[in-house]
Motif scaffolding. Structure first.
Motif, mmCIF file in Angstrom:
data_model
loop_
_atom_site.group_PDB
_atom_site.id
_atom_site.type_symbol
_atom_site.label_atom_id
_atom_site.label_comp_id
_atom_site.label_asym_id
_atom_site.label_seq_id
_atom_site.Cartn_x
_atom_site.Cartn_y
_atom_site.Cartn_z
ATOM 1 N N GLU A 1 0.826 -1.209 0.000
ATOM 2 C CA GLU A 1 0.000 0.000 0.000
ATOM 3 C C GLU A 1 0.861 1.260 0.000
ATOM 4 N N PRO B 1 -1.602 6.197 5.223
ATOM 5 C CA PRO B 1 -2.170 5.251 6.194
ATOM 6 C C PRO B 1 -1.334 3.973 6.258
ATOM 7 N N PRO C 1 -1.292 0.027 7.108
ATOM 8 C CA PRO C 1 -2.225 -1.083 7.277
ATOM 9 C C PRO C 1 -1.895 -1.940 8.501
ATOM 10 N N LYS C 2 -2.892 -2.606 9.011
ATOM 11 C CA LYS C 2 -2.757 -3.407 10.232
ATOM 12 C C LYS C 2 -1.692 -4.484 10.103
ATOM 13 N N CYS D 1 1.013 -4.491 8.248
ATOM 14 C CA CYS D 1 2.054 -3.813 7.475
ATOM 15 C C CYS D 1 3.301 -4.695 7.357
ATOM 16 N N SER E 1 -8.275 -1.074 10.793
ATOM 17 C CA SER E 1 -7.639 -1.634 9.601
ATOM 18 C C SER E 1 -6.410 -0.840 9.200
ATOM 19 N N HIS E 2 -6.371 0.450 9.555
ATOM 20 C CA HIS E 2 -5.245 1.315 9.225
ATOM 21 C C HIS E 2 -4.999 2.290 10.374
ATOM 22 N N TYR E 3 -3.782 2.764 10.431
ATOM 23 C CA TYR E 3 -3.405 3.762 11.426
ATOM 24 C C TYR E 3 -2.810 4.961 10.695
#
Length: 267
Positions: free
Chosen positions: A33, A182, A184-185, A187, A251-253
């Motif tokens: 991503e 962002p 992803p969880k 990553c 789902s994202h940070y």
């Protein structure tokens, strides 16, 4: 007798990766991503310079691209996979190419280690006729991450290393966008914030996990062990989940990770 490779190693900035980052390539894999965001910023450019290229994460690999990696650390150059272009030994402050030689240039997780930020950015702009793409962290947001509560000296140091995003923008000039990225969880790129929902994965994979995040090299072994043991203790007691368990459901940070994208102004 000192190992020959160590004796000739030139640190890539303020960290000697031949000493601290031996597991770097195992933990710092490129995240699709994040790579997509970089490629979107590069656009239709074909001839790409990657400054501070390291082991090659986030370099465009499609055949339509011609990538030139630039990397000062011998140990990081040796970690590059065989399918990637061999890296040129060089630093951002003195890029060994003529003006406007590249369609685009990029650097990821690198600008905070440059001894002369302005000179390095000016050099990138000089050799690039199209977009200059910088993946970095906002120093004003680094300490917002939950791990700061456990490892304050690590993140205080980190916040002082990263340059202000507006300063980067001013030096590069042109038309500039500053875009949050962002995380992803799951990553693949395990920098500190890559563990936002997976604290167990961080503590269970030490020392590889912390030695792949350069800021951890600025605290001594005793301090580092105290920090990690405090995370373990709160995980075992359930205290971590009381404070930060909501991150497990995200789902994202959106944290301190940003792209700074500079395009020349159209005349």
């Amino acid at each position: 007798m000192q190992d020959q490779k160590e004796s000739v190693e030139r640190p890539g900035g303020d960290v000697n990766y031949n000493v601290f980052g031996k597991s770097y390539h195992n933990f710092r894999q490129e995240e699709p991503e994040i790579k997509k965001a970089i490629l979107n910023a590069i656009g239709d450019s074909k001839k790409i310079l990657n400054v501070g290229a390291g082991a090659g994460s986030y370099e465009p690999t499609d055949e339509k691209y011609e990538v030139t990696p630039l990397e000062p650390s011998a140990s990081m150059r040796e970690k590059r996979p065989k399918h990637l272009a061999q890296a040129v030994d060089g630093v951002a402050e003195n890029i060994p190419f003529p003006d406007n030689h590249f369609d685009a240039s990029m650097t990821t997780f690198s600008v905070h280690q440059w001894p002369q930020l302005e000179k390095g950015l000016t050099e990138m702009r000089r050799v690039t006729k199209g977009p200059v793409v910088i993946l970095t962290c906002d120093p004003h947001k680094v300490m917002d991450f939950w791990m700061y509560d456990y490892a304050p000296n690590v993140f205080q140091t980190e916040s002082t290393r990263y340059p202000d995003l507006n300063k980067i923008s001013q030096v590069l000039g042109g038309s500039v966008e500053i875009v949050p990225v962002p995380i992803p969880k799951e990553c693949h790129d395990l920098f500190n914030e890559g563990y936002y929902a997976r604290p167990e994965f961080f503590v269970n994979n030490c020392p590889g996990s912390y030695s792949s995040c350069s800021a951890w090299s600025f605290v001594d072994d005793e301090t580092r062990n105290i920090y990690i043991n405090n995370i373990k203790k709160d995980l075992d007691s359930g205290e971590w989940d009381k404070k930060y368990g909501h991150y497990r459901n995200q789902s994202h940070y959106i944290g301190s990770l940003y792209l700074v994208i500079s395009n020349p102004k159209k005349e």
